[in-house]
Design a protein around this motif. Structure first.
Motif, short mmCIF file in Angstrom:
data_model
loop_
_atom_site.label_atom_id
_atom_site.label_comp_id
_atom_site.label_asym_id
_atom_site.label_seq_id
_atom_site.Cartn_x
_atom_site.Cartn_y
_atom_site.Cartn_z
N CYS A 94 0.87 -1.18 0.00
CA CYS A 94 0.00 0.00 0.00
C CYS A 94 0.90 1.23 0.00
O CYS A 94 1.76 1.37 0.88
N TYR A 95 0.72 2.09 -1.00
CA TYR A 95 1.59 3.27 -1.15
C TYR A 95 0.97 4.54 -0.58
O TYR A 95 1.54 5.62 -0.71
N CYS A 96 -0.19 4.41 0.02
CA CYS A 96 -0.89 5.60 0.51
C CYS A 96 0.02 6.43 1.44
O CYS A 96 0.63 5.87 2.35
N THR A 97 0.07 7.72 1.20
CA THR A 97 0.85 8.57 2.11
C THR A 97 0.00 8.88 3.34
O THR A 97 -1.22 8.74 3.31
N LYS A 98 0.68 9.35 4.37
CA LYS A 98 -0.05 9.70 5.61
C LYS A 98 -1.06 10.80 5.32
O LYS A 98 -2.17 10.80 5.84
N GLU A 99 -0.65 11.75 4.45
CA GLU A 99 -1.54 12.88 4.13
C GLU A 99 -2.80 12.38 3.44
O GLU A 99 -3.90 12.82 3.75
N PHE A 100 -2.62 11.43 2.51
CA PHE A 100 -3.76 10.88 1.77
C PHE A 100 -4.74 10.22 2.74
O PHE A 100 -5.95 10.47 2.71
N ARG A 126 1.54 5.86 -5.67
CA ARG A 126 2.73 5.10 -6.06
C ARG A 126 3.88 5.98 -6.54
O ARG A 126 5.04 5.74 -6.23
N ASP A 127 3.54 7.02 -7.31
CA ASP A 127 4.59 7.86 -7.91
C ASP A 127 5.29 8.74 -6.89
O ASP A 127 6.44 9.15 -7.10
N ILE A 128 4.61 9.06 -5.81
CA ILE A 128 5.23 9.99 -4.85
C ILE A 128 5.72 9.31 -3.57
O ILE A 128 6.36 9.92 -2.74
N ASN A 129 5.41 8.03 -3.41
CA ASN A 129 5.81 7.36 -2.16
C ASN A 129 6.69 6.14 -2.44
O ASN A 129 6.19 5.09 -2.85
N PRO A 130 8.00 6.27 -2.22
CA PRO A 130 8.89 5.15 -2.52
C PRO A 130 8.88 4.07 -1.42
O PRO A 130 9.48 3.01 -1.61
N ASN A 131 8.24 4.34 -0.30
CA ASN A 131 8.29 3.37 0.81
C ASN A 131 6.92 2.84 1.20
O ASN A 131 6.31 3.31 2.15
N PRO A 132 6.43 1.85 0.47
CA PRO A 132 5.09 1.34 0.77
C PRO A 132 5.09 0.52 2.05
O PRO A 132 6.13 0.04 2.50
N VAL A 133 3.92 0.37 2.65
CA VAL A 133 3.74 -0.57 3.75
C VAL A 133 3.13 -1.84 3.16
O VAL A 133 2.73 -1.86 2.00
N ILE A 134 3.07 -2.89 3.98
CA ILE A 134 2.34 -4.09 3.52
C ILE A 134 1.10 -4.23 4.38
O ILE A 134 1.17 -4.11 5.61
N ARG A 135 -0.03 -4.43 3.71
CA ARG A 135 -1.29 -4.63 4.45
C ARG A 135 -1.81 -6.04 4.22
O ARG A 135 -1.69 -6.59 3.11
N LEU A 136 -2.42 -6.58 5.26
CA LEU A 136 -3.09 -7.87 5.11
C LEU A 136 -4.51 -7.58 4.64
O LEU A 136 -5.14 -6.62 5.11
N LYS A 137 -5.00 -8.38 3.72
CA LYS A 137 -6.38 -8.17 3.24
C LYS A 137 -7.37 -8.37 4.38
O LYS A 137 -7.29 -9.36 5.12
N ARG A 167 5.57 -2.13 8.46
CA ARG A 167 5.64 -0.67 8.29
C ARG A 167 6.59 -0.30 7.16
O ARG A 167 7.33 -1.15 6.66
N GLU A 168 6.64 1.00 6.83
CA GLU A 168 7.48 1.44 5.69
C GLU A 168 8.97 1.17 5.95
O GLU A 168 9.75 1.02 5.03
#
Ligand code: GLU
Length: 431
Positions: A94-100, A126-137, A167-168
């Motif tokens: 998940c690439y969502c930023t904190k702001e998003f 995706r384009d602005i966040n190079p450090n995604p987290v991993i989420r479980l479905k 985490r990121e």
């Protein structure tokens, strides 16, 4: 295997100690092993040395473990498993930023609905966040588990949206690390505080997503309230086990009290070894329990009464059995080791001579110490001798004498304590 999983982020809370004691008891009762897992996933909140302090306390309480592990040792393993979950389609980046996410939360508040993560957002930033987290479905059906104290607990799928497991920075979240480790160490029964009830369906979902079928038993312990009926927090001194110990409460009394909270144990006063024989977690009440320091004081006093003289003396930093015996008499008016220490310190304190009678009595006892120690053997002969030497009697004799011998104007019968004091008269009466 049973486990106790403290976080080294603060003083050991009595609620956590209660969980540790119960896990230990179940391990012993079922002939199972007891694991201590230091949950050091939260780098920012970990406090250096707290792990050792917690282990020291567990030792002091006789809660010996078969195995000790640090959660951080498994971080690599947690990441490998998270990647497996991605491959299985059970987890995703998940690439969502904190702001998003903050914006989405605000929207939900404005529209008066609960915030829920939407899986379709995963690649949005995706384009602005190079450090995604991993989420479980998130869950696709209701999660139900049976709690030994609370009974059936049900969580609808809406309550468990896709949540972060890595985490990121690559560090696993509490729920993920905890769930995986419970699987790795083959935990069969988890006893912990009620504040973790809502984490349980997430932890179950992690293991289900991996196809781990073993069912783990749960018991979530009711929260402990302070005297005002609010959840006991760090700000309440009594919530800290170290604080209680520093006040002179005995570990065996604290155990006795914690096992009696919200419960009707077989006996009022007991130790851990006895509790192993009959303690039944199912008898614990579902309702929150108020911490009652007066009840703890009462129990502590009973445990102090049961100590042998040597142990009592040692706890008061003395090797003299007389000090142990003296302390036992003072249990009439003290309930903790600190209170006993204060009483004894007063006896040995330098007394201020406030009257001629007092001076007369002191000088005469000092003379007897040097010249006629036979007359000091018991309180009656001291009394007789002093009446003869000072011409004082009644209140005029006994009030100053009590103060000289004990540093206080009230207290146990002098007759009961004198035999323990007589070898210390010089020190007690020094000017
Ligand atoms: N580290 C968690 C805590 O201290 C452990 C909870 C659990 O037993 O899973 O609250």
């Amino acid at each position: 295997m049973l486990r106790f999983a403290p976080s080294p982020t603060g003083d050991l809370h009595i609620g956590n100690l209660r969980a540790a004691i119960l896990n230990y008891i179940i391990a012993k009762q079922t002939n199972d092993r007891f694991l201590i897992r230091i949950e050091d996933t939260d780098n920012a909140r970990n406090i250096d040395g707290k792990d050792k302090e917690i282990l020291g306390i567990l030792n002091l309480f006789g809660l010996f473990w078969d195995r000790l592990v640090y959660q951080s040792e498994n971080f690599k393993q947690h990441n490998i498993i998270a990647n497996e979950l991605i491959k299985k389609g059970k987890a995703f980046y998940c690439y969502c930023t904190k702001e998003f996410l903050a914006l989405k939360k605000e929207e939900a508040i404005k529209e008066g609905r609960a915030f829920r993560y939407d899986d379709s957002w995963a690649l949005q930033c995706r384009d602005i966040n190079p450090n995604p987290v991993i989420r479980l479905k998130g869950a696709d059906s209701t999660t139900i588990f049976f709690d030994e104290i609370k009974g059936e607990c049900k969580f609808s799928k809406n309550e468990i949206d896709s949540f972060v497991i890595i985490r990121e920075d690559g560090i696993p979240t509490y729920n993920f690390a905890c769930s995986i480790d419970d699987m790795i160490y083959d935990i069969s029964y988890i006893i912990r505080g009620e504040d973790h009830t809502s984490n349980t369906p997430k932890q179950i979902l992690v293991r289900q997503s991996l196809g781990y079928l073993k069912e783990i038993k749960y018991a979530h312990l009711p929260i402990i309230l302070n005297q005002y009926g609010k959840k006991m927090s760090k700000r309440d001194n009594e919530s800290s086990v170290s604080w209680l110990l520093s006040q002179g409460f005995l570990p065996q009394a604290i155990i006795n009290y914690l096992l009696s909270m919200g419960n009707k144990p077989k006996k009022e006063i007991f130790n851990l070894k006895e509790a192993l024989e009959w303690f039944d977690i199912k008898t614990l009440s579902k309702s929150p329990v108020k911490f009652d320091i007066d009840q703890l004081r009462y129990i502590n006093r009973e445990h102090l009464k049961a100590l042998n003289l040597k142990d009592m003396a040692n706890l008061l930093e003395s090797s003299d059995l007389s000090i142990g015996a003296l302390a036992k008499v003072y249990l009439e008016e003290a309930s903790t080791l600190n209170e006993l220490r204060d009483k004894i310190a007063l006896i040995f304190s330098k007394k201020e001579i406030t009257s001629d009678n007092m001076r007369l009595i002191r000088d005469n006892i000092m003379k007897l110490v040097d010249k006629d120690s036979k007359s000091l053997e018991d309180f009656n002969s001291l009394k007789a001798k002093l009446i003869g030497l000072t011409n004082l009697n009644g209140k005029d004799l006994f009030q100053p004498l009590r103060y000289l011998l004990t540093g206080a104007n009230k207290g146990p019968l002098l007759n009961d304590i004198y035999i323990y004091l007589r070898f210390y008269l010089k020190e007690i009466l020094r000017s």
